[in-house]
Write a protein that holds these residues in place. Sequence first.
Motif, PDB file in Angstrom:
ATOM      1  N   SER A  38       1.023  -1.129  -0.165  1.00 52.94           N
ATOM      2  CA  SER A  38      -0.030  -0.146   0.027  1.00 52.94           C
ATOM      3  C   SER A  38       0.863   1.490   0.119  1.00 52.94           C
ATOM      4  CB  SER A  38      -0.821   0.005   1.172  1.00 52.94           C
ATOM      5  OG  SER A  38      -0.112   0.237   2.426  1.00 52.94           O
ATOM      6  N   SER A  39       0.406   2.181  -0.389  1.00 49.98           N
ATOM      7  CA  SER A  39       1.226   3.529  -0.507  1.00 49.98           C
ATOM      8  C   SER A  39       1.331   4.049   0.774  1.00 49.98           C
ATOM      9  CB  SER A  39       0.270   4.704  -1.291  1.00 49.98           C
ATOM     10  OG  SER A  39      -0.704   5.070  -0.734  1.00 49.98           O
ATOM     11  N   ASP A  40       1.033   3.581   1.809  1.00 47.19           N
ATOM     12  CA  ASP A  40       1.114   4.217   3.135  1.00 47.19           C
ATOM     13  C   ASP A  40       2.112   3.068   3.814  1.00 47.19           C
ATOM     14  OD1 ASP A  40      -0.890   2.440   3.124  1.00 47.19           O
ATOM     15  OD2 ASP A  40      -2.049   3.528   5.152  1.00 47.19           O
ATOM     16  N   ALA A  41       2.461   2.295   3.308  1.00 51.94           N
ATOM     17  CA  ALA A  41       3.339   1.182   3.992  1.00 51.94           C
ATOM     18  C   ALA A  41       4.699   2.023   4.393  1.00 51.94           C
ATOM     19  CB  ALA A  41       3.888   0.019   2.936  1.00 51.94           C
ATOM     20  N   THR A  42       5.145   1.426   5.605  1.00 55.87           N
ATOM     21  CA  THR A  42       6.268   2.068   5.929  1.00 55.87           C
ATOM     22  C   THR A  42       7.750   1.408   5.451  1.00 55.87           C
ATOM     23  OG1 THR A  42       6.696   0.294   7.811  1.00 55.87           O
ATOM     24  CG2 THR A  42       5.056   2.193   8.499  1.00 55.87           C
ATOM     25  N   GLY A  43       8.751   2.233   5.665  1.00 53.90           N
ATOM     26  CA  GLY A  43      10.011   1.686   5.220  1.00 53.90           C
ATOM     27  C   GLY A  43      10.217   0.090   5.903  1.00 53.90           C
ATOM     28  N   GLU A  44       9.892  -0.074   7.153  1.00 56.65           N
ATOM     29  CA  GLU A  44      10.462  -1.331   7.827  1.00 56.65           C
ATOM     30  C   GLU A  44       9.592  -2.335   6.929  1.00 56.65           C
ATOM     31  OE1 GLU A  44      12.789  -1.893  10.016  1.00 56.65           O
ATOM     32  OE2 GLU A  44      13.197   0.153   9.567  1.00 56.65           O
ATOM     33  N   GLU A  45       8.252  -2.019   6.772  1.00 54.75           N
ATOM     34  CA  GLU A  45       7.449  -3.083   6.087  1.00 54.75           C
ATOM     35  C   GLU A  45       8.031  -3.446   4.508  1.00 54.75           C
ATOM     36  OE1 GLU A  45       2.886  -2.450   7.479  1.00 54.75           O
ATOM     37  OE2 GLU A  45       3.870  -0.877   6.205  1.00 54.75           O
ATOM     38  N   ALA A  46       8.395  -2.206   3.587  1.00 54.29           N
ATOM     39  CA  ALA A  46       9.112  -2.516   2.431  1.00 54.29           C
ATOM     40  C   ALA A  46      10.487  -3.190   2.540  1.00 54.29           C
ATOM     41  CB  ALA A  46       9.523  -1.249   1.942  1.00 54.29           C
ATOM     42  N   LYS A  47      11.184  -3.105   3.569  1.00 54.71           N
ATOM     43  CA  LYS A  47      12.632  -3.955   3.872  1.00 54.71           C
ATOM     44  C   LYS A  47      12.202  -5.390   3.978  1.00 54.71           C
ATOM     45  CE  LYS A  47      14.035  -0.701   6.603  1.00 54.71           C
ATOM     46  NZ  LYS A  47      15.213   0.026   7.535  1.00 54.71           N
ATOM     47  N   LYS A  48      11.092  -5.535   4.915  1.00 58.04           N
ATOM     48  CA  LYS A  48      10.718  -6.886   5.184  1.00 58.04           C
ATOM     49  C   LYS A  48      10.438  -7.606   3.700  1.00 58.04           C
ATOM     50  CE  LYS A  48       8.217  -9.858   8.280  1.00 58.04           C
ATOM     51  NZ  LYS A  48       7.251  -9.759   9.380  1.00 58.04           N
ATOM     52  N   ALA A  49       9.377  -7.063   3.098  1.00 59.66           N
ATOM     53  CA  ALA A  49       8.766  -7.698   2.027  1.00 59.66           C
ATOM     54  C   ALA A  49       9.776  -7.755   0.869  1.00 59.66           C
ATOM     55  CB  ALA A  49       7.721  -6.512   1.400  1.00 59.66           C
ATOM     56  N   SER A  50      10.908  -6.910   0.871  1.00 57.40           N
ATOM     57  CA  SER A  50      11.988  -7.021  -0.141  1.00 57.40           C
ATOM     58  C   SER A  50      12.728  -8.333   0.229  1.00 57.40           C
ATOM     59  CB  SER A  50      12.925  -5.888  -0.391  1.00 57.40           C
ATOM     60  OG  SER A  50      13.673  -5.542   0.957  1.00 57.40           O
ATOM     61  N   LEU A  51      13.100  -8.402   1.541  1.00 55.10           N
ATOM     62  CA  LEU A  51      13.893  -9.449   1.972  1.00 55.10           C
ATOM     63  C   LEU A  51      13.039 -10.915   1.568  1.00 55.10           C
ATOM     64  CD1 LEU A  51      15.334  -8.454   5.246  1.00 55.10           C
ATOM     65  CD2 LEU A  51      16.628  -8.783   3.064  1.00 55.10           C
ATOM     66  N   GLU A  52      11.864 -10.985   1.687  1.00 54.13           N
ATOM     67  CA  GLU A  52      10.921 -11.985   1.600  1.00 54.13           C
ATOM     68  C   GLU A  52      11.014 -12.426   0.113  1.00 54.13           C
ATOM     69  OE1 GLU A  52       8.777 -15.336   2.040  1.00 54.13           O
ATOM     70  OE2 GLU A  52       9.961 -14.474   3.655  1.00 54.13           O
ATOM     71  N   ARG A  53      10.915 -11.513  -0.895  1.00 48.78           N
ATOM     72  CA  ARG A  53      11.001 -11.618  -2.316  1.00 48.78           C
ATOM     73  C   ARG A  53      12.074 -12.127  -2.490  1.00 48.78           C
ATOM     74  NH1 ARG A  53       7.174  -8.302  -5.430  1.00 48.78           N
ATOM     75  NH2 ARG A  53       8.210  -9.290  -7.145  1.00 48.78           N
ATOM     76  N   VAL A  54      13.416 -11.560  -2.107  1.00 52.78           N
ATOM     77  CA  VAL A  54      14.661 -12.370  -2.516  1.00 52.78           C
ATOM     78  C   VAL A  54      14.706 -13.655  -2.184  1.00 52.78           C
ATOM     79  CG1 VAL A  54      17.158 -11.997  -2.112  1.00 52.78           C
ATOM     80  CG2 VAL A  54      15.896 -10.119  -2.647  1.00 52.78           C
ATOM     81  N   ARG A  55      14.260 -14.069  -0.920  1.00 51.67           N
ATOM     82  CA  ARG A  55      14.334 -15.098  -0.310  1.00 51.67           C
ATOM     83  C   ARG A  55      13.700 -16.420  -0.941  1.00 51.67           C
ATOM     84  NH1 ARG A  55      11.947 -19.075   2.104  1.00 51.67           N
ATOM     85  NH2 ARG A  55      10.079 -17.887   2.040  1.00 51.67           N
TER      86      ARG A  55
END
Length: 93
Positions: free
Chosen positions: A61-78
């Motif tokens: 979502s456009s209001d997602a935090t940076g922490e949520e984005a970092k976690k999501a990116s790590l999950e995608r790479v994993r």
Amino acid sequence: MIEWKDVTSYRLGERGTRAPDAWACNVGGLRISVVKGHVYNPGRWSLRCDPWFDVTDLDLSSDATGEEAKKASLERVRCQLQNSIDPISEALK
């Protein structure tokens, strides 16, 4: 523990006056970058991690935090790493 670095492009005197919108980390030889508002995805969180992801929308979502984005990116790479490892593991059986 993964160490994320703020790689936000600030204007002169702007650091500390607004929230960071870009981070990067190095994990196991991979450089993972997360940015909000990339020219290809304005207002959205994007992931970059060669060789798999080149400015990929994280579908948050456009209001997602940076922490949520970092976690999501790590999950995608994993998940991508696991998808790469599975056929190799199968071939070694």
